[in-house]
Design a protein around this motif. Structure first.
Motif, PDB file in Angstrom:
ATOM      1  N   THR A 146     -38.069  56.282  56.535  1.00 56.97           N
ATOM      2  CA  THR A 146     -37.832  57.656  56.104  1.00 56.97           C
ATOM      3  C   THR A 146     -37.336  58.443  57.322  1.00 56.97           C
ATOM      4  OG1 THR A 146     -40.085  58.411  56.604  1.00 56.97           O
ATOM      5  CG2 THR A 146     -39.673  57.569  54.357  1.00 56.97           C
ATOM      6  N   GLU A 147     -36.718  59.588  57.101  1.00 66.06           N
ATOM      7  CA  GLU A 147     -36.210  60.410  58.206  1.00 66.06           C
ATOM      8  C   GLU A 147     -37.327  60.875  59.138  1.00 66.06           C
ATOM      9  OE1 GLU A 147     -33.041  60.994  59.115  1.00 66.06           O
ATOM     10  OE2 GLU A 147     -32.426  59.686  57.460  1.00 66.06           O
ATOM     11  N   ASP A 148     -38.502  61.147  58.568  1.00 67.40           N
ATOM     12  CA  ASP A 148     -39.623  61.679  59.354  1.00 67.40           C
ATOM     13  C   ASP A 148     -40.652  60.606  59.707  1.00 67.40           C
ATOM     14  OD1 ASP A 148     -40.516  61.333  56.752  1.00 67.40           O
ATOM     15  OD2 ASP A 148     -41.639  63.219  56.678  1.00 67.40           O
ATOM     16  N   VAL A 149     -40.201  59.375  59.834  1.00 70.69           N
ATOM     17  CA  VAL A 149     -41.089  58.256  60.131  1.00 70.69           C
ATOM     18  C   VAL A 149     -41.924  58.515  61.388  1.00 70.69           C
ATOM     19  CG1 VAL A 149     -39.356  57.003  61.480  1.00 70.69           C
ATOM     20  CG2 VAL A 149     -41.194  55.732  60.333  1.00 70.69           C
ATOM     21  N   VAL A 150     -43.129  57.996  61.384  1.00 68.91           N
ATOM     22  CA  VAL A 150     -44.014  58.032  62.558  1.00 68.91           C
ATOM     23  C   VAL A 150     -44.407  56.592  62.867  1.00 68.91           C
ATOM     24  CG1 VAL A 150     -46.261  58.773  63.455  1.00 68.91           C
ATOM     25  CG2 VAL A 150     -44.908  60.322  62.032  1.00 68.91           C
ATOM     26  N   TRP A 151     -44.289  56.209  64.144  1.00 72.08           N
ATOM     27  CA  TRP A 151     -44.721  54.880  64.588  1.00 72.08           C
ATOM     28  C   TRP A 151     -45.698  55.090  65.732  1.00 72.08           C
ATOM     29  CZ3 TRP A 151     -41.094  50.810  67.299  1.00 72.08           C
ATOM     30  CH2 TRP A 151     -41.786  49.606  67.469  1.00 72.08           C
ATOM     31  N   GLU A 152     -46.882  54.562  65.550  1.00 71.57           N
ATOM     32  CA  GLU A 152     -47.873  54.703  66.615  1.00 71.57           C
ATOM     33  C   GLU A 152     -48.571  53.397  66.915  1.00 71.57           C
ATOM     34  OE1 GLU A 152     -51.197  57.306  65.772  1.00 71.57           O
ATOM     35  OE2 GLU A 152     -50.867  57.041  63.636  1.00 71.57           O
ATOM     36  N   MET A 153     -48.911  53.242  68.186  1.00 74.26           N
ATOM     37  CA  MET A 153     -49.781  52.183  68.645  1.00 74.26           C
ATOM     38  C   MET A 153     -50.932  52.910  69.327  1.00 74.26           C
ATOM     39  SD  MET A 153     -49.181  48.957  71.227  1.00 74.26           S
ATOM     40  CE  MET A 153     -47.896  48.224  70.242  1.00 74.26           C
ATOM     41  N   PRO A 154     -52.084  52.985  68.642  1.00 72.85           N
ATOM     42  CA  PRO A 154     -53.192  53.786  69.170  1.00 72.85           C
ATOM     43  C   PRO A 154     -53.497  53.481  70.641  1.00 72.85           C
ATOM     44  CG  PRO A 154     -53.700  53.008  66.962  1.00 72.85           C
ATOM     45  CD  PRO A 154     -52.426  52.316  67.384  1.00 72.85           C
ATOM     46  N   PHE A 163     -50.256  40.515  66.048  1.00 77.76           N
ATOM     47  CA  PHE A 163     -50.200  41.906  65.634  1.00 77.76           C
ATOM     48  C   PHE A 163     -50.732  42.074  64.223  1.00 77.76           C
ATOM     49  CE2 PHE A 163     -46.164  40.143  64.214  1.00 77.76           C
ATOM     50  CZ  PHE A 163     -46.060  40.630  62.918  1.00 77.76           C
ATOM     51  N   CYS A 164     -51.083  43.299  63.940  1.00 78.38           N
ATOM     52  CA  CYS A 164     -51.393  43.734  62.589  1.00 78.38           C
ATOM     53  C   CYS A 164     -50.695  45.076  62.428  1.00 78.38           C
ATOM     54  CB  CYS A 164     -52.902  43.866  62.375  1.00 78.38           C
ATOM     55  SG  CYS A 164     -53.326  44.403  60.702  1.00 78.38           S
ATOM     56  N   ASP A 165     -49.726  45.123  61.529  1.00 78.70           N
ATOM     57  CA  ASP A 165     -48.974  46.351  61.271  1.00 78.70           C
ATOM     58  C   ASP A 165     -49.395  46.919  59.927  1.00 78.70           C
ATOM     59  OD1 ASP A 165     -47.461  46.316  63.599  1.00 78.70           O
ATOM     60  OD2 ASP A 165     -45.718  45.379  62.668  1.00 78.70           O
ATOM     61  N   GLY A 199     -40.226  53.175  48.670  1.00 81.20           N
ATOM     62  CA  GLY A 199     -39.626  51.944  49.163  1.00 81.20           C
ATOM     63  C   GLY A 199     -39.211  51.955  50.618  1.00 81.20           C
ATOM     64  N   LYS A 200     -39.551  53.021  51.349  1.00 79.99           N
ATOM     65  CA  LYS A 200     -39.217  53.114  52.779  1.00 79.99           C
ATOM     66  C   LYS A 200     -40.501  53.272  53.601  1.00 79.99           C
ATOM     67  CE  LYS A 200     -34.562  54.293  52.365  1.00 79.99           C
ATOM     68  NZ  LYS A 200     -33.487  53.803  53.160  1.00 79.99           N
ATOM     69  N   ILE A 201     -40.416  52.938  54.871  1.00 81.76           N
ATOM     70  CA  ILE A 201     -41.559  53.055  55.777  1.00 81.76           C
ATOM     71  C   ILE A 201     -41.656  54.497  56.259  1.00 81.76           C
ATOM     72  CG2 ILE A 201     -42.538  52.287  57.972  1.00 81.76           C
ATOM     73  CD1 ILE A 201     -40.775  49.676  57.522  1.00 81.76           C
ATOM     74  N   LYS A 202     -42.778  55.128  55.951  1.00 83.09           N
ATOM     75  CA  LYS A 202     -43.013  56.523  56.350  1.00 83.09           C
ATOM     76  C   LYS A 202     -43.879  56.606  57.599  1.00 83.09           C
ATOM     77  CE  LYS A 202     -44.318  61.063  54.768  1.00 83.09           C
ATOM     78  NZ  LYS A 202     -43.123  61.758  55.211  1.00 83.09           N
ATOM     79  N   HIS A 203     -44.815  55.699  57.712  1.00 84.23           N
ATOM     80  CA  HIS A 203     -45.743  55.702  58.854  1.00 84.23           C
ATOM     81  C   HIS A 203     -46.112  54.256  59.163  1.00 84.23           C
ATOM     82  CE1 HIS A 203     -49.452  56.317  61.164  1.00 84.23           C
ATOM     83  NE2 HIS A 203     -48.961  57.501  61.444  1.00 84.23           N
ATOM     84  N   LEU A 204     -46.059  53.899  60.419  1.00 80.98           N
ATOM     85  CA  LEU A 204     -46.412  52.555  60.859  1.00 80.98           C
ATOM     86  C   LEU A 204     -47.420  52.656  61.993  1.00 80.98           C
ATOM     87  CD1 LEU A 204     -46.143  49.487  61.308  1.00 80.98           C
ATOM     88  CD2 LEU A 204     -44.029  49.961  62.568  1.00 80.98           C
ATOM     89  N   THR A 205     -48.535  51.959  61.821  1.00 77.61           N
ATOM     90  CA  THR A 205     -49.520  51.833  62.893  1.00 77.61           C
ATOM     91  C   THR A 205     -49.521  50.355  63.311  1.00 77.61           C
ATOM     92  OG1 THR A 205     -50.871  53.591  61.948  1.00 77.61           O
ATOM     93  CG2 THR A 205     -51.905  52.181  63.607  1.00 77.61           C
TER      94      THR A 205
END
Length: 115
Positions: A28-36, A94-96, A103-109
């Motif tokens: 998504t346009e506002d996607v968030v990807w974080e690795m704590p 890893f565990c994502d 149908g799109k990735i909005k947030h990934l940890t």
């Protein structure tokens, strides 16, 4: 296979080939990807900057060992190997956790453990 799992597989295939467009089309346009404890990237531009991390060379090898889905959450477990520019090798599991929207990735940890 569900549409959400198909998107996650396409995303992983994009990383295997360092294919920015393929990866970005899964987001998504506002996607968030974080690795704590390490980083948090917001938006496609920030995400794009991490696709080919400055510490690595070439494309990673990624194996998906398991994917499960409930509602709009897909969890992928796997292993990743990559060559570092300093001559070292990344060998990790890893565990994502993917939060999906239409149908799109909005947030990934990403949870990563180096072997």
């Amino acid at each position: 296979m569900s549409a959400n799992k198909t998107t996650v597989r396409q995303y992983m295939d994009g990383f295997r080939a360092s294919d920015h467009d393929k990866i970005l089309n899964c987001l998504t346009e506002d996607v968030v990807w974080e690795m704590p404890g390490h980083y948090r990237h917001e938006g496609k531009a920030a995400f794009d900057g991490e696709i080919e991390n400055e510490n690595f060379t070439g494309s990673p090898t990624i194996q998906i060992l398991r994917m499960v889905e409930e509602n709009n959450i897909v969890i992928a477990e796997g292993a990743v190997q990559g060559k570092m520019k300093n001559g070292g090798l990344l060998n990790a599991v890893f565990c994502d956790v993917f939060h999906m929207e239409k149908g799109k990735i909005k947030h990934l940890t990403t949870y990563l453990m180096v072997k």
